[in-house]
Every structure is written in structure tokens, then in C-alpha cells.
Write a protein that holds these residues in place. Structure first.
Motif, short mmCIF file in Angstrom:
data_model
loop_
_atom_site.label_atom_id
_atom_site.label_comp_id
_atom_site.label_asym_id
_atom_site.label_seq_id
_atom_site.Cartn_x
_atom_site.Cartn_y
_atom_site.Cartn_z
N UNK A 151 34.29 -51.94 63.62
CA UNK A 151 33.67 -52.26 62.34
C UNK A 151 34.20 -51.39 61.20
N UNK A 152 34.90 -50.30 61.52
CA UNK A 152 35.40 -49.39 60.49
C UNK A 152 36.81 -49.76 60.01
N UNK A 197 49.62 -51.62 61.48
CA UNK A 197 48.90 -50.46 60.97
C UNK A 197 47.45 -50.82 60.74
N UNK A 198 46.55 -50.05 61.33
CA UNK A 198 45.12 -50.20 61.08
C UNK A 198 44.70 -49.14 60.07
N UNK A 199 44.10 -49.57 58.97
CA UNK A 199 43.59 -48.67 57.95
C UNK A 199 42.07 -48.67 58.04
N UNK A 200 41.50 -47.52 58.30
CA UNK A 200 40.07 -47.42 58.49
C UNK A 200 39.38 -47.02 57.19
N UNK A 201 38.06 -47.12 57.17
CA UNK A 201 37.29 -46.73 56.01
C UNK A 201 37.61 -45.28 55.64
N UNK A 202 37.72 -45.06 54.35
CA UNK A 202 38.04 -43.73 53.84
C UNK A 202 36.95 -42.72 54.24
N UNK A 203 37.38 -41.60 54.77
CA UNK A 203 36.46 -40.52 55.11
C UNK A 203 36.50 -39.46 54.01
N UNK A 204 35.85 -38.34 54.23
CA UNK A 204 35.82 -37.28 53.23
C UNK A 204 37.18 -36.58 53.17
N UNK A 205 37.96 -36.90 52.14
CA UNK A 205 39.23 -36.22 51.94
C UNK A 205 40.40 -36.76 52.73
N UNK A 208 42.07 -40.58 55.03
CA UNK A 208 41.90 -41.93 55.55
C UNK A 208 42.46 -41.95 56.97
N UNK A 209 41.65 -42.38 57.97
CA UNK A 209 42.15 -42.48 59.34
C UNK A 209 43.07 -43.70 59.50
N UNK A 210 44.15 -43.52 60.24
CA UNK A 210 45.15 -44.56 60.43
C UNK A 210 45.55 -44.64 61.90
N UNK A 211 45.86 -45.87 62.36
CA UNK A 211 46.41 -46.06 63.70
C UNK A 211 47.58 -47.02 63.63
N UNK A 212 48.63 -46.72 64.38
CA UNK A 212 49.76 -47.63 64.51
C UNK A 212 49.74 -48.20 65.92
N UNK A 213 49.76 -49.54 66.02
CA UNK A 213 49.67 -50.22 67.31
C UNK A 213 50.92 -51.06 67.56
#
Length: 258
Positions: free
Chosen positions: A8-9, A21-29, A31-36
Motif C-alpha cells: 500500500x506504500x 523501480x518502485x517509489x514508495x511514499x516519502x518518509x521523513x527526509x 524516499x524509499x526505493x526498490x529496483x526489481x
């Protein structure tokens, strides 16, 4: 079905050849990213990219191992995700574009902003600006842009006169430009001279059909060249037949052929 991703994020995905590339909801300071891997969904890399806390993200784009990140009123960042080498391009030199086109063959990318097109490399250097390629639509309607398979030519629906930004009702032109040099190689446009066998597109459109006094007839519908060059909403180039197809807001399709 090969696999599914349920998180959901996840805010956005970007696709490059072979990877996602998966771009997740921005966190504090950051942005979490994953490459699949696109093939099987295997996670190839997980990392966080640091952000300015109170600045909105203009875009995050992926091109193979390169990650392009731009925040509001900040420099463009080009990150190599293999070794985390980071390059920055001044915000004065690189302003947020309305659209991108990546040229995988040439390891370059096109940016579109305020009717203009520019070519950049992944060192953050401007490679090409075009001498006569002012797009008709200010918001970059990519339906009206075609890049050849060799990625050496761009064909676009443009302003017939680069200095004329007046009435939307005027006929535009179809411009063919070299991507690496920015030179205008050909132009299909309506002219106001009396009918002749001369063509104003350097001979690339077939020669005798480029005068506004002449008429195109198909399926009982007659159009002048000027009318055919008004309100174009889609453009395609058939590279095998060397023909340009355009469609307009009236639902008519015109073929510009040799």
C-alpha cells in the motif's frame, strides 16, 4: 501471471529495459526505493534517497542504472545506483520539464518545457538545443512527437513560424530535426504563394502537396494543406513506407507521402 506486488506504500513505478523501480511514499527526509527484475520480481536493490524535508518532489525518473531526482527549487541530482556516485546540475541550467523521452540507444534523454526540446546526457550536460523546433502545444503533447527507431530524428507538430505564438487557429508545420545536431532537416508547411510544383519541406514530403492553394481529397472530403495542418492531435511516421500520418480534431487522417 508471473508475479504480483502488493504494498500500500508504493506511490509510483518506473520501467526501464529489464528492471522496474518502485517509489514508495516519502518518509521523513528521504524516499524509499526498490529496483526489481521485471522477469520475476526479484528485488535487486533497496535503498533510500535523501531529500530536503520541506520541498516537494518534482520528479523521480529511472534510466537503466541512473536515477534522476528533482525537488522544487533544487538542483537536479543524477545518481548511479550501482556505486551511488552523485552528480548535480544547477537548477538555473536544468528547470523542471513537463515531459521526458529516454533515448536508450544513444544514452541520452530529451526534455520538453515551454514548447522547447533539449537533449541531455547523464553527466548532466546539455547536448543539443534545436534551431527550429518550437512545439505547437505548450504542455508537450507527446502524441504529436515521433522519434525514429535509430533515435536520430525527431518529427513534431510545430509552430510554422517560430516567432509566432499568437492564434491557436493558424496552421502549424511538421518539422523534422536531427536529434544530435539540432538542425532542421525538413519541414511540411502551408505556403501562401500561388500553386507551383515547389515544396517548402525540402522535398521530404513528396513534393507537390505542400502548397496551401492545393487541395487534398479522400473519401469525398476535401482539405487544403493549410486545413490539414490545423489542430493536429496525433502524428506517426511509418519508417518503412516513409509516410507521415496526422490526425486532427475533426477526426480526419492525412497521409504525407513520397
Amino acid at each position: 501471471m508471473l508475479y504480483s506486488i502488493s504494498d500500500k506504500n508504493v506511490q509510483e513505478i518506473k520501467i526501464s529495459p529489464g528492471i522496474m523501480l518502485l517509489i514508495f511514499d516519502k518518509a521523513s527526509g528521504h524516499v524509499p526505493l526498490k529496483i526489481l527484475s521485471i522477469e520475476d520480481g526479484t528485488v535487486l536493490k533497496t535503498f533510500n534517497h535523501l531529500l530536503h524535508r520541506n520541498k516537494k518532489v518534482d520528479f523521480i525518473e529511472q534510466f537503466n542504472e541512473k536515477l534522476l531526482v528533482k525537488q522544487e527549487n533544487e538542483n537536479l541530482q543524477i545518481l548511479d545506483v550501482r556505486n551511488y556516485e552523485l552528480r548535480e546540475v544547477s537548477k538555473a541550467e536544468f528547470m523542471t520539464p513537463s515531459a521526458f523521452i529516454f533515448l536508450y540507444e544513444n544514452q541520452l534523454f530529451l526534455t520538453f518545457r515551454n514548447r522547447t526540446v533539449a537533449v541531455w546526457n547523464f553527466r548532466g550536460e546539455l547536448v543539443t538545443s534545436f534551431e527550429d523546433h518550437l512545439l505547437w502545444h505548450p504542455d508537450c503533447n507527446t502524441n504529436n512527437i515521433y522519434i525514429t527507431s535509430d533515435q536520430d530524428l525527431i518529427i513534431s507538430y510545430c509552430r510554422a513560424d517560430s516567432d509566432d505564438l499568437s492564434s491557436e487557429g493558424n496552421a502549424g508545420s511538421i518539422n523534422v530535426s536531427n536529434i544530435l545536431t539540432g538542425k532542421c532537416l525538413a519541414k511540411i508547411r502551408a505556403t501562401t504563394s500561388s500553386p507551383t510544383d515547389e515544396c517548402s519541406c525540402s522535398g521530404r514530403c513528396g513534393g507537390k502537396s505542400c502548397n496551401s492553394k492545393k487541395r487534398i481529397q479522400a473519401s469525398g472530403i476535401r482539405s487544403t494543406v493549410a486545413e490539414a495542418l490545423e489542430d493536429i492531435t496525433a502524428l506517426f511516421y511509418d519508417e518503412e513506407r516513409n509516410e507521415i500520418y496526422t490526425g486532427n480534431r475533426h477526426g480526419l487522417v492525412h497521409v504525407w507521402s513520397n
